[in-house]
Design a protein around this motif. Structure first.
Motif, mmCIF file in Angstrom:
data_model
loop_
_atom_site.group_PDB
_atom_site.id
_atom_site.type_symbol
_atom_site.label_atom_id
_atom_site.label_comp_id
_atom_site.label_asym_id
_atom_site.label_seq_id
_atom_site.Cartn_x
_atom_site.Cartn_y
_atom_site.Cartn_z
ATOM 1 N N GLU A 46 0.768 -1.223 -0.003
ATOM 2 C CA GLU A 46 -0.048 0.158 0.037
ATOM 3 C C GLU A 46 0.911 1.059 0.088
ATOM 4 O OE1 GLU A 46 -4.033 -1.212 2.646
ATOM 5 O OE2 GLU A 46 -2.123 -0.951 3.696
ATOM 6 N N TYR A 158 -3.736 3.519 -1.161
ATOM 7 C CA TYR A 158 -3.907 2.651 -2.414
ATOM 8 C C TYR A 158 -3.502 1.137 -2.363
ATOM 9 C CZ TYR A 158 -4.954 6.830 -5.241
ATOM 10 O OH TYR A 158 -5.488 7.991 -6.071
ATOM 11 N N ASP A 159 -4.216 0.248 -3.103
ATOM 12 C CA ASP A 159 -3.865 -1.228 -3.215
ATOM 13 C C ASP A 159 -2.491 -1.094 -4.558
ATOM 14 O OD1 ASP A 159 -3.245 -3.726 -4.410
ATOM 15 O OD2 ASP A 159 -5.207 -4.366 -3.172
ATOM 16 N N ASP A 161 -0.954 -3.329 -5.856
ATOM 17 C CA ASP A 161 -0.835 -4.535 -6.827
ATOM 18 C C ASP A 161 -1.818 -4.101 -7.865
ATOM 19 O OD1 ASP A 161 -0.307 -7.224 -7.737
ATOM 20 O OD2 ASP A 161 -2.357 -7.577 -7.071
ATOM 21 N N LYS A 162 -3.094 -3.512 -7.565
ATOM 22 C CA LYS A 162 -4.126 -3.121 -8.563
ATOM 23 C C LYS A 162 -3.832 -2.232 -9.324
ATOM 24 C CE LYS A 162 -7.961 -5.025 -6.496
ATOM 25 N NZ LYS A 162 -7.446 -5.784 -4.999
ATOM 26 N N LYS A 165 -0.849 -3.324 -12.001
ATOM 27 C CA LYS A 165 -1.430 -3.937 -13.067
ATOM 28 C C LYS A 165 -1.749 -3.238 -14.244
ATOM 29 C CE LYS A 165 -2.634 -8.279 -10.446
ATOM 30 N NZ LYS A 165 -3.838 -8.991 -9.992
ATOM 31 N N ALA A 166 -2.342 -1.970 -14.071
ATOM 32 C CA ALA A 166 -2.800 -0.981 -14.903
ATOM 33 C C ALA A 166 -1.706 -0.150 -15.494
ATOM 34 C CB ALA A 166 -4.204 -0.331 -14.312
ATOM 35 N N PRO A 249 -7.879 1.802 -11.428
ATOM 36 C CA PRO A 249 -8.343 0.510 -11.682
ATOM 37 C C PRO A 249 -9.529 0.254 -10.636
ATOM 38 C CG PRO A 249 -6.251 0.392 -11.625
ATOM 39 C CD PRO A 249 -6.511 1.722 -11.078
ATOM 40 N N SER A 250 -10.540 -0.646 -10.838
ATOM 41 C CA SER A 250 -11.584 -0.896 -10.032
ATOM 42 C C SER A 250 -10.801 -1.264 -8.543
ATOM 43 C CB SER A 250 -12.527 -1.986 -10.546
ATOM 44 O OG SER A 250 -13.047 -1.427 -11.624
ATOM 45 N N ASN A 251 -11.570 -1.150 -7.435
ATOM 46 C CA ASN A 251 -11.182 -1.665 -6.052
ATOM 47 C C ASN A 251 -9.695 -1.319 -5.832
ATOM 48 O OD1 ASN A 251 -13.898 -2.483 -5.767
ATOM 49 N ND2 ASN A 251 -13.213 -4.118 -7.232
ATOM 50 N N SER A 252 -9.346 -0.100 -6.517
ATOM 51 C CA SER A 252 -7.731 0.215 -6.017
ATOM 52 C C SER A 252 -7.782 1.014 -4.551
ATOM 53 C CB SER A 252 -7.098 0.794 -7.110
ATOM 54 O OG SER A 252 -7.682 1.872 -7.504
ATOM 55 N N ASN A 254 -7.918 1.195 -0.963
ATOM 56 C CA ASN A 254 -8.406 0.450 0.237
ATOM 57 C C ASN A 254 -8.813 1.363 1.318
ATOM 58 O OD1 ASN A 254 -7.228 -1.731 -1.250
ATOM 59 N ND2 ASN A 254 -5.186 -1.447 0.222
#
Length: 343
Positions: A46, A158-159, A161-162, A165-166, A249-252, A254
């Motif tokens: 994070e 923020y997450d 990892d998510k 990926k973007a 990105p979606s659900n990024s 936290n």
């Protein structure tokens, strides 16, 4: 259309314990960047972004997109400064093949190295987009709240990892003892192939340029997402502003964290009322309240994202307390307090 990559690298501090290898993989469709660090570095799970509460920052949550800053919009004048590049590296004899790719005007080709450097780097700065984030596990967070929003704004956790990926992985900022000595490290090679792509020469050096700061900023533990696909300069107001907007990105997200002083101006108002030991009705009826009221209205819609506010713990340290927006009615916001998060 095939997407063939041209690879290029630039080694800084070569042979030293702080050596870094900056790599760019360039194609007609995109550019992918990578830094090999001198030792294994784990990507944080994070990272935090601190914001003032204003119209622009609210758009991050409202539109689910961030602004990738032009280098001129960063808060350190040495950050991405053209002075970090050696003038003599822009000697027109050395770079004449490259310069014709940018500007074939004879007056430009015969200009001083400094003017050539200024024009080339000004063009390349418009391509750079930077999004700065801070590590969450640091005892310096009190300073960051003061630096960036006087404890009155908010932060997004923020997450990573998510996000990665973007956008690809973020880069750990390199803190240098004296950036004046770094000029020699961003000079161009003294020889090059006649058909060598100018981007192959510039991009890995731009990556290093965008990820170094003076050591005095080292307490920030900063990571950066660096984009090479922006086409807008706020200095000249040329290009497309929308190229600096990057979708989240979606659900990024936290967590959202409100600053210690977020509700300070509302506590002593006549319409503010303590409903119970854990519930307070805050008045947001004044004109200057509208940004905060809009932010809280948006956060009420995102109830799946945990919301916190920074408070004093019993041992006089600042910690996030879980809060809930129970209701928003007639410019009044009802806040319920939960537990203090100390882990």
């Amino acid at each position: 259309m095939t997407n063939e990559y041209i690879s290029s690298k630039y080694i800084s501090n070569e042979g030293k314990e702080n050596q870094r290898v900056h790599k760019s993989y360039i194609s007609t469709l995109n550019t992918q960047n990578q830094i090999d660090y001198p030792k294994a570095i784990s990507l944080p799970k994070e990272l935090l972004k601190f914001y003032l509460c204003n119209e622009n920052s609210i758009k991050v949550l409202k539109n689910q997109e961030i602004w990738a800053s032009h280098p001129s919009q960063l808060n350190d004048p040495f950050d991405c400064s053209i002075e970090l590049w050696e003038d003599n590296s822009f000697n027109n004899e050395l770079l004449k093949d490259y310069l014709k790719e940018i500007n074939n005007d004879n007056n430009f080709l015969s200009a001083s190295p400094f003017r050539i450097k200024k024009e080339i780097l000004g063009t390349l700065q418009a391509l750079l987009g930077i999004y700065c984030l801070t590590e969450t596990e640091t005892d310096q967070q009190d300073l960051f709240w003061g630096y960036y929003n006087n404890h009155e704004g908010f932060a997004i956790k923020y997450d990573i990892d998510k996000l990665s990926k973007a956008w690809g992985n973020p880069f750990l900022v390199e803190y240098c003892n004296d950036l004046e000595t770094q000029r020699i490290l961003v000079r161009f090679p003294k020889s090059h192939a006649a058909n060598e792509d100018i981007l192959k020469i510039f991009y890995p050096r731009l990556l290093r340029w965008a990820t170094i700061k003076k050591r005095k900023w080292g307490h920030e533990n900063e990571w950066r997402y660096v984009f090479f696909d922006c086409c807008y300069s706020p200095i000249s107001n040329e290009g497309n502003q929308h190229t600096r907007l990057k979708s989240l990105p979606s659900n990024s997200i936290n967590e959202i964290i409100l600053g210690f002083a977020f509700f300070r101006d509302h506590i002593n108002r006549k319409k503010t009322k303590k409903i119970s030991p854990y519930e307070t009705k805050y008045d947001f009826s004044k004109k200057e309240d509208q940004n905060k009221l809009e932010l809280l209205t948006i956060l009420k819609k995102y109830e799946s994202i945990p919301l916190y506010q920074i408070v004093f713990s019993p041992n006089l340290k600042l910690f996030p307390r879980r809060i809930y927006i129970k209701e928003i009615r007639e410019k009044a916001v009802y806040i319920v307090e939960g537990r203090i998060k100390t882990d």
